[in-house]
Motif scaffolding. Structure first.
Motif, PDB file in Angstrom:
ATOM      1  N   GLU A 103       0.829  -1.054  -0.004  1.00 21.35           N
ATOM      2  CA  GLU A 103       0.302  -0.267   0.010  1.00 21.35           C
ATOM      3  C   GLU A 103       0.962   1.202  -0.001  1.00 21.35           C
ATOM      4  OE1 GLU A 103      -2.098   3.367   1.630  1.00 21.35           O
ATOM      5  OE2 GLU A 103      -0.274   2.386   2.452  1.00 21.35           O
ATOM      6  N   SER A 104       1.723   1.506   1.246  1.00 16.21           N
ATOM      7  CA  SER A 104       3.049   2.570   1.154  1.00 16.21           C
ATOM      8  C   SER A 104       3.412   2.552   0.031  1.00 16.21           C
ATOM      9  CB  SER A 104       4.193   1.625   2.292  1.00 16.21           C
ATOM     10  OG  SER A 104       5.220   2.959   2.023  1.00 16.21           O
ATOM     11  N   LEU A 105       3.973   1.430  -1.112  1.00 15.44           N
ATOM     12  CA  LEU A 105       4.858   2.012  -2.276  1.00 15.44           C
ATOM     13  C   LEU A 105       3.695   2.260  -3.276  1.00 15.44           C
ATOM     14  CD1 LEU A 105       7.093  -1.766  -1.764  1.00 15.44           C
ATOM     15  CD2 LEU A 105       7.459   1.213  -1.710  1.00 15.44           C
ATOM     16  N   GLY A 106       2.816   1.187  -2.981  1.00 10.82           N
ATOM     17  CA  GLY A 106       1.843   1.890  -4.616  1.00 10.82           C
ATOM     18  C   GLY A 106       1.442   3.528  -4.654  1.00 10.82           C
ATOM     19  N   ARG A 107       1.657   4.117  -3.656  1.00 11.36           N
ATOM     20  CA  ARG A 107       1.468   5.254  -3.486  1.00 11.36           C
ATOM     21  C   ARG A 107       2.236   5.988  -4.416  1.00 11.36           C
ATOM     22  NH1 ARG A 107       1.538   6.748   3.328  1.00 11.36           N
ATOM     23  NH2 ARG A 107      -0.613   4.284   3.277  1.00 11.36           N
ATOM     24  N   HIS A 108       3.913   5.312  -4.817  1.00  8.93           N
ATOM     25  CA  HIS A 108       4.735   6.530  -5.378  1.00  8.93           C
ATOM     26  C   HIS A 108       4.778   5.534  -7.060  1.00  8.93           C
ATOM     27  CE1 HIS A 108       5.515   8.984  -2.231  1.00  8.93           C
ATOM     28  NE2 HIS A 108       5.210   7.886  -1.132  1.00  8.93           N
ATOM     29  N   ALA A 109       4.694   4.436  -6.371  1.00  5.71           N
ATOM     30  CA  ALA A 109       5.203   3.555  -7.837  1.00  5.71           C
ATOM     31  C   ALA A 109       3.938   1.802  -8.219  1.00  5.71           C
ATOM     32  CB  ALA A 109       6.495   2.926  -7.825  1.00  5.71           C
ATOM     33  N   ARG A 110       4.289   2.314  -9.970  1.00 17.17           N
ATOM     34  CA  ARG A 110       3.278   1.100 -10.743  1.00 17.17           C
ATOM     35  C   ARG A 110       3.916   0.026  -9.845  1.00 17.17           C
ATOM     36  NH1 ARG A 110       4.078  -0.838 -15.629  1.00 17.17           N
ATOM     37  NH2 ARG A 110       2.368  -1.890 -16.290  1.00 17.17           N
ATOM     38  N   LEU A 111       3.372  -1.281  -8.917  1.00 18.48           N
ATOM     39  CA  LEU A 111       3.394  -2.309  -8.698  1.00 18.48           C
ATOM     40  C   LEU A 111       3.337  -3.572 -10.125  1.00 18.48           C
ATOM     41  CD1 LEU A 111       2.739  -2.123  -5.164  1.00 18.48           C
ATOM     42  CD2 LEU A 111       4.590  -0.737  -6.676  1.00 18.48           C
ATOM     43  N   VAL A 112       3.953  -3.964  -9.970  1.00 15.04           N
ATOM     44  CA  VAL A 112       3.950  -5.172 -11.314  1.00 15.04           C
ATOM     45  C   VAL A 112       4.347  -6.663 -10.404  1.00 15.04           C
ATOM     46  CG1 VAL A 112       4.763  -6.389 -13.648  1.00 15.04           C
ATOM     47  CG2 VAL A 112       3.811  -3.920 -13.227  1.00 15.04           C
ATOM     48  N   LEU A 113       3.758  -7.139 -10.704  1.00 13.15           N
ATOM     49  CA  LEU A 113       4.202  -9.445 -10.393  1.00 13.15           C
ATOM     50  C   LEU A 113       4.899  -9.724 -11.520  1.00 13.15           C
ATOM     51  CD1 LEU A 113       4.343 -11.417  -8.352  1.00 13.15           C
ATOM     52  CD2 LEU A 113       1.947 -12.002  -8.554  1.00 13.15           C
ATOM     53  N   ALA A 114       6.036 -10.682 -11.699  1.00 11.37           N
ATOM     54  CA  ALA A 114       6.455 -11.422 -12.572  1.00 11.37           C
ATOM     55  C   ALA A 114       7.268 -12.619 -11.977  1.00 11.37           C
ATOM     56  CB  ALA A 114       7.469 -10.590 -13.416  1.00 11.37           C
ATOM     57  N   THR A 115       6.681 -13.986 -12.583  1.00  7.09           N
ATOM     58  CA  THR A 115       6.915 -14.977 -12.393  1.00  7.09           C
ATOM     59  C   THR A 115       6.718 -15.613 -12.784  1.00  7.09           C
ATOM     60  OG1 THR A 115       6.393 -16.714 -10.550  1.00  7.09           O
ATOM     61  CG2 THR A 115       4.367 -15.460 -11.576  1.00  7.09           C
ATOM     62  N   ASN A 116       7.890 -16.815 -12.574  1.00  6.69           N
ATOM     63  CA  ASN A 116       8.289 -18.123 -14.029  1.00  6.69           C
ATOM     64  C   ASN A 116       7.002 -18.575 -13.200  1.00  6.69           C
ATOM     65  OD1 ASN A 116      10.349 -16.804 -14.955  1.00  6.69           O
ATOM     66  ND2 ASN A 116      11.873 -18.255 -14.275  1.00  6.69           N
ATOM     67  N   ALA A 117       6.270 -18.974 -12.171  1.00  6.37           N
ATOM     68  CA  ALA A 117       5.301 -20.190 -11.688  1.00  6.37           C
ATOM     69  C   ALA A 117       3.773 -19.551 -12.104  1.00  6.37           C
ATOM     70  CB  ALA A 117       4.986 -19.851 -10.568  1.00  6.37           C
ATOM     71  N   PRO A 118       3.000 -21.019 -13.063  1.00  7.54           N
ATOM     72  CA  PRO A 118       2.209 -20.542 -13.433  1.00  7.54           C
ATOM     73  C   PRO A 118       0.814 -19.908 -12.520  1.00  7.54           C
ATOM     74  CG  PRO A 118       2.722 -22.583 -12.523  1.00  7.54           C
ATOM     75  CD  PRO A 118       3.549 -22.389 -12.462  1.00  7.54           C
ATOM     76  N   ALA A 119      -0.311 -19.255 -13.293  1.00  7.60           N
ATOM     77  CA  ALA A 119      -1.048 -18.400 -12.721  1.00  7.60           C
ATOM     78  C   ALA A 119      -1.763 -19.520 -11.454  1.00  7.60           C
ATOM     79  CB  ALA A 119      -2.127 -17.889 -13.683  1.00  7.60           C
ATOM     80  N   ALA A 120      -1.658 -20.952 -11.406  1.00 13.11           N
ATOM     81  CA  ALA A 120      -2.875 -21.592 -10.377  1.00 13.11           C
ATOM     82  C   ALA A 120      -2.247 -21.614  -8.850  1.00 13.11           C
ATOM     83  CB  ALA A 120      -2.264 -23.373 -10.828  1.00 13.11           C
ATOM     84  N   GLY A 121      -3.157 -21.062  -8.829  1.00  9.84           N
ATOM     85  CA  GLY A 121      -2.761 -21.172  -6.662  1.00  9.84           C
ATOM     86  C   GLY A 121      -2.229 -19.433  -6.253  1.00  9.84           C
ATOM     87  N   VAL A 122      -1.677 -18.669  -7.436  1.00 12.37           N
ATOM     88  CA  VAL A 122      -1.453 -17.440  -7.554  1.00 12.37           C
ATOM     89  C   VAL A 122      -2.017 -16.580  -6.862  1.00 12.37           C
ATOM     90  CG1 VAL A 122       0.355 -16.052  -7.689  1.00 12.37           C
ATOM     91  CG2 VAL A 122       0.845 -17.579  -8.148  1.00 12.37           C
ATOM     92  N   TYR A 123      -3.426 -16.382  -7.162  1.00 11.28           N
ATOM     93  CA  TYR A 123      -4.273 -15.460  -7.049  1.00 11.28           C
ATOM     94  C   TYR A 123      -4.849 -16.044  -5.672  1.00 11.28           C
ATOM     95  CZ  TYR A 123      -4.199 -13.210 -11.212  1.00 11.28           C
ATOM     96  OH  TYR A 123      -3.883 -12.051 -12.775  1.00 11.28           O
ATOM     97  N   ARG A 124      -4.961 -17.160  -5.245  1.00 13.17           N
ATOM     98  CA  ARG A 124      -5.622 -17.521  -4.224  1.00 13.17           C
ATOM     99  C   ARG A 124      -4.666 -17.617  -3.205  1.00 13.17           C
ATOM    100  NH1 ARG A 124      -4.907 -23.523  -4.311  1.00 13.17           N
ATOM    101  NH2 ARG A 124      -6.653 -24.001  -5.719  1.00 13.17           N
ATOM    102  N   VAL A 125      -3.066 -17.214  -3.069  1.00 15.33           N
ATOM    103  CA  VAL A 125      -2.976 -17.076  -1.732  1.00 15.33           C
ATOM    104  C   VAL A 125      -2.456 -15.064  -2.490  1.00 15.33           C
ATOM    105  CG1 VAL A 125      -0.244 -16.384  -1.704  1.00 15.33           C
ATOM    106  CG2 VAL A 125      -1.110 -19.270  -2.198  1.00 15.33           C
TER     107      VAL A 125
END
Length: 233
Positions: A103-125
């Motif tokens: 939340e703090s970082l998002g006030r100043h920067a665009r936040l991007v998640l980039a992972t080698n993992a598949p989508a399975a389970g990540v949104y659940r987490v």
């Protein structure tokens, strides 16, 4: 102009060996005697800064491969382990204070998640942590290190970039090559000889430095009047 912070997932935002051991459990029936015990021993060595492994998943895959488990079988074991990510079969811990940090970082920067993992389970987490909506863009199965390059290059067109990850070769090297800043976290942070902008055991430990970077980057890249950050959902 907009500053961007690019986060890795496993070992960076998601910590603990729950998902790694789920992968090991799926590979164990195909591996040799006392495989799980050997994995646990190697993980402890890795956590202490030794062993020469890239990360916990590398421990599981390398020991299984040494036992003769073929790559296709390991890929299947990994996929099955990701299907239960964030459940009691593959528990995941978040970096302490993750929602407040994002939340703090998002006030100043665009936040991007980039992972080698598949989508399975990540949104659940991410949903269980209450942070899914903190990210402006999410990229799965990126194919790091090469696949990270276009993500970093595009972000640099908008302003300064900070890449954060626990594997220098995969998460940070492409950023270094393009002139972006980097933060190395995890077990190798204290021993890696690579040159990075900042390093620490966890993002929580580096929070003051990352927040200072974001605030400085934002102040040095004023947005043109009427402009808004590009979102990729």
């Amino acid at each position: 102009m907009t500053a961007t912070i690019v986060f890795d997932f496993d070992g960076t935002l998601a910590i603990g060996h729950g998902p790694v051991m789920a992968y090991a459990e799926c590979a164990a029936p195909l591996a040799g005697a006392q495989y799980l015990e050997r994995v646990e021993t190697a993980l402890a060595e890795y956590d202490a800064g030794g062993g020469g492994y890239r990360d916990g998943y590398d421990v599981v895959g390398s020991l299984a491969a040494a036992d003769g488990v073929e790559a296709a079988a390991l890929s299947d074991a990994y996929a099955r382990s990701r299907d239960v990510l964030g459940t009691p079969e593959a528990p995941v811990s978040a970096v302490e204070g993750i929602d407040e940090i994002l939340e703090s970082l998002g006030r100043h920067a665009r936040l991007v998640l980039a992972t080698n993992a598949p989508a399975a389970g990540v949104y659940r987490v991410l949903d269980s942590w209450g942070v899914r909506e903190r990210f402006d863009a999410v990229h799965f199965a990126v194919g790091k290190p090469a696949g990270l390059t276009p993500i970093i290059r595009l972000a640099l067109e908008d302003g300064p970039v900070l890449a954060i990850g626990d594997i220098f070769e995969f998460d940070l090297a492409p950023a270094v090559a393009l002139g972006a800043d980097t933060a190395l976290v995890g077990a190798t942070a204290s021993t890696s000889p690579e040159s990075v902008t900042m390093r620490g055991q966890t993002i929580a430990e580096l929070r003051p430095d990352i927040e200072a970077w974001a605030a400085s980057a934002a102040s040095s890249t004023p947005a043109p009047e009427g402009a808004s950050p590009r979102l990729e959902r």
